[in-house]
Scaffold this active site. Sequence first.
Site, PDB file in Angstrom:
ATOM      1  N   GLY A  32       0.834  -1.199   0.000  1.00  0.00           N
ATOM      2  CA  GLY A  32       0.000   0.000   0.000  1.00  0.00           C
ATOM      3  C   GLY A  32       0.865   1.245   0.000  1.00  0.00           C
ATOM      4  N   SER A  33       0.202   2.396  -0.065  1.00  0.00           N
ATOM      5  CA  SER A  33       0.955   3.652  -0.198  1.00  0.00           C
ATOM      6  C   SER A  33       1.749   3.988   1.071  1.00  0.00           C
ATOM      7  CB  SER A  33      -0.003   4.793  -0.542  1.00  0.00           C
ATOM      8  OG  SER A  33      -1.008   4.910   0.445  1.00  0.00           O
ATOM      9  N   LYS A 101      -7.861  -4.852   6.630  1.00  0.00           N
ATOM     10  CA  LYS A 101      -6.828  -4.710   5.617  1.00  0.00           C
ATOM     11  C   LYS A 101      -7.317  -5.355   4.323  1.00  0.00           C
ATOM     12  CE  LYS A 101      -2.552  -5.430   6.342  1.00  0.00           C
ATOM     13  NZ  LYS A 101      -2.273  -4.247   5.497  1.00  0.00           N
ATOM     14  N   GLU A 110      -0.396 -10.691   3.348  1.00  0.00           N
ATOM     15  CA  GLU A 110      -0.219  -9.835   4.532  1.00  0.00           C
ATOM     16  C   GLU A 110      -0.544 -10.600   5.814  1.00  0.00           C
ATOM     17  OE1 GLU A 110      -1.076  -5.386   2.730  1.00  0.00           O
ATOM     18  OE2 GLU A 110      -2.779  -6.606   3.311  1.00  0.00           O
TER      19      GLU A 110
HETATM   20  C1  5RP Z   1      -3.211  -3.746   1.153  1.00  0.00           C
HETATM   21  C2  5RP Z   1      -3.507  -3.157   2.480  1.00  0.00           C
HETATM   22  C3  5RP Z   1      -2.985  -1.782   2.743  1.00  0.00           C
HETATM   23  O1  5RP Z   1      -2.100  -1.848   3.811  1.00  0.00           O
HETATM   24  C4  5RP Z   1      -4.136  -0.888   3.058  1.00  0.00           C
HETATM   25  O2  5RP Z   1      -5.014  -0.923   1.945  1.00  0.00           O
HETATM   26  C5  5RP Z   1      -3.679   0.541   3.319  1.00  0.00           C
HETATM   27  O3  5RP Z   1      -3.188   1.114   2.144  1.00  0.00           O
HETATM   28  P1  5RP Z   1      -2.740   2.633   2.095  1.00  0.00           P
HETATM   29  O4  5RP Z   1      -1.538   2.761   2.957  1.00  0.00           O
HETATM   30  O5  5RP Z   1      -2.438   2.872   0.625  1.00  0.00           O
HETATM   31  O6  5RP Z   1      -3.906   3.450   2.571  1.00  0.00           O
HETATM   32  O7  5RP Z   1      -4.119  -3.746   3.337  1.00  0.00           O
HETATM   33  O8  5RP Z   1      -3.807  -5.010   0.995  1.00  0.00           O
END
Ligand code: 5RP
Length: 234
Positions: A32-33, A101, A110
């Site tokens: 994720g970002s 998540k 994850e």
């Molecule tokens: C990916 C995830 C990410 O950790 C979650 O979506 C958060 O993403 P971001 O930091 O872009 O908001 O669970 O599967």
Amino acid sequence: MNLAEQNQLKRAAAESAAALVQDGMILGLGTGSTAALFIQALSRRLAADGLRIKGIPTSSNTEDLARSLGIPLSSFAENAQIDLTVDGADEIERGTVCLIKGRGGALLREKIVAAASQRMVVIADETKLVDRLGSLVSVPVEVVRFGWQATARNLAKIGGNPSLRLGNDETPYVTDGGNFIMDCAFGPIAEPKEVAHQLDHVVGVIEHGLFLGYASEAIVAGREGLKTYIRSGN
Ligand code: 5RP
């Protein structure tokens, strides 16, 4: 909060988590970002402090990013346990540090990485904090492709109100594991353990995005600064 401000907060949480890394650690690298900002901060720390670590990535995107930054990678073939995992989240429940998540589609890897971690630190900006899981986002549920419509009906029976996730081209989104994702809109969840238990028993479900009891702490960046939430009660 605008995107620039949110990114600044994500970066602050990511930098703070990078300071936790010690020489010799096996690290779980989230997706994720926010996790990407951590991986960038980690590569700067490796260069500045000469740390020797190995990372286990939670997605092919994270693997590509880590490789591009020269971060050494490893796998479960060489390691039974991970010292520290740093990952983002879509929702963080205050107090319990239970999570939703998987909006990035990487929930299966994850969760495997989280389950093998001695310590899991979640990093986020304050927009992810909730009093009850399910208040802001749906619960992503990874399902096998075969018979996904039957699985969807069974998810509906437990109140999941499922919708098949689509990619940018309007065809079903496919995970790194080759599966589909049903986003399940339970609404605010009073008993997350009960819902997790029900999801665990739907045939065709591979894994779900309720992460209960995995994270030991969350570093959350807000307008008032950084705050660390420590797990309690599970
Ligand atoms: C990916 C995830 C990410 O950790 C979650 O979506 C958060 O993403 P971001 O930091 O872009 O908001 O669970 O599967």
